[in-house]
Design a protein around this motif. Structure first.
Motif, short mmCIF file in Angstrom:
data_model
loop_
_atom_site.label_atom_id
_atom_site.label_comp_id
_atom_site.label_asym_id
_atom_site.label_seq_id
_atom_site.Cartn_x
_atom_site.Cartn_y
_atom_site.Cartn_z
N PHE A 71 0.84 -1.20 0.00
CA PHE A 71 0.00 0.00 0.00
C PHE A 71 0.88 1.25 0.00
O PHE A 71 0.50 2.28 -0.56
CB PHE A 71 -0.92 -0.01 1.22
N TYR A 74 2.14 2.28 -3.61
CA TYR A 74 1.12 2.50 -4.64
C TYR A 74 1.07 3.99 -4.96
O TYR A 74 0.87 4.82 -4.08
CB TYR A 74 -0.24 2.01 -4.14
N ILE A 76 -0.26 7.48 -6.18
CA ILE A 76 -1.55 8.17 -6.29
C ILE A 76 -1.40 9.42 -7.15
O ILE A 76 -0.58 10.30 -6.86
CB ILE A 76 -2.06 8.58 -4.89
N GLN A 81 -7.69 6.91 -7.58
CA GLN A 81 -6.64 6.04 -7.06
C GLN A 81 -6.56 6.13 -5.54
O GLN A 81 -6.31 5.13 -4.87
CB GLN A 81 -5.30 6.42 -7.69
N LYS A 82 -6.77 7.33 -5.01
CA LYS A 82 -6.75 7.49 -3.56
C LYS A 82 -7.88 6.70 -2.91
O LYS A 82 -7.69 6.03 -1.90
CB LYS A 82 -6.87 8.97 -3.20
N LEU A 85 -7.06 2.96 -3.09
CA LEU A 85 -6.06 2.60 -2.08
C LEU A 85 -6.69 2.49 -0.70
O LEU A 85 -6.45 1.52 0.03
CB LEU A 85 -4.93 3.63 -2.08
N LYS A 89 -6.90 -0.94 1.52
CA LYS A 89 -6.29 -1.00 2.86
C LYS A 89 -7.32 -1.39 3.91
O LYS A 89 -7.06 -2.20 4.80
CB LYS A 89 -5.65 0.35 3.21
N LEU A 115 -2.75 -3.43 -6.26
CA LEU A 115 -3.53 -3.39 -5.01
C LEU A 115 -3.94 -4.79 -4.57
O LEU A 115 -3.97 -5.08 -3.37
CB LEU A 115 -4.75 -2.50 -5.19
#
Length: 246
Positions: A71, A74, A76, A81-82, A85, A89, A115
């Protein structure tokens, strides 16, 4: 301790007067040694965990490109995308006792595998059994059980796929759409949902395409619990991948 004091005394004699020593007395030297020991110990623990993870991942179906995906690494570049993520998570954090499955759908090269692998890596480090398998490999293994020399039956393979803590099926929609493939995926999802084990799916198809390909029954079972469906709608990132990012 005595050796440390003697070394400190000898060093003080050798150090020029204009240079200020890092340690003024034996207690400061002892404290520094203890701190360094803790740092070294933590480093060894992290390295051992990493080696263990690499060993397990080599047999998990997670490809070499994604073995170090997490994570944290990754990238952003937009709000979508945020959100993806944060949702991934949260899924990994709340995995224990959760029957929720997930589907990552959308354009190629948009981070679905990153992811998914990050979820898998996180769970493996926390003692879970994780397997990522492409539909092509899944069907190849299934057809291999038909060989008279095979040591495993179709039923054995289905049971193995049904018993891992998290099974992720990749490249759904690339297959030839044979009836046998649909039946196998249906059986796997059915067995896993019945035993309260979640399934992950990765596909370039949208909701309509997934439903058309797999059928309403499979999609409905994938909705059990607080299921997760993330649509990856942004541009492909693969043109920026050099292979040494992680």
């Amino acid at each position: 301790m005595k050796n440390n004091i003697n070394i400190l005394k000898r060093l003080k004699k050798l150090i020029p007067k204009h240079i200020k020593p890092k340690f003024n007395n034996d207690l400061e030297l002892l404290s520094w040694n203890q701190k360094q020991g803790k740092i070294y110990s933590k480093t060894m623990i992290r390295e051992n965990k990493a080696m263990k993870m690499q060993s397990i991942l080599g047999r998990s179906g997670i490809r070499e490109l994604y073995m170090n995906c997490s994570f944290d690494n990754y990238k952003i570049e937009n709000k979508g995308q945020k959100r993806a993520l944060e949702a991934a998570k949260k899924y990994a954090k709340e995995f224990n006792g959760n029957i929720a499955s997930f589907i990552f759908s959308g354009r190629p090269g948009t981070g679905k595998n990153h992811l998914a692998s990050a979820i898998g890596n996180h769970l493996i480090l926390n003692g879970k059994n994780v397997l990522i398998v492409t539909v092509a490999d899944l069907m190849s293994n299934m057809k291999g059980t038909f060989n008279g020399n095979s040591n495993i039956t179709e039923e054995n393979l289905l049971n193995n796929l049904s018993n891992v803590d998290l099974l992720m099926i990749d490249e759904i929609g690339i297959q030839t759409e044979s009836r046998y493939e649909k039946v196998i995926i249906n059986q796997i999802v059915d067995r896993r949902s019945s035993s309260k084990r979640p399934t992950g799916m990765l596909s370039n198809l949208d909701y309509k395409g997934m439903k058309s390909l797999l059928g309403e029954r499979v999609i409905d079972r994938m909705r059990l619990g607080n299921s997760l469906w993330i649509t990856f709608e942004w541009e492909s990132f693969r043109k920026n991948v050099k292979g040494n990012e992680y």
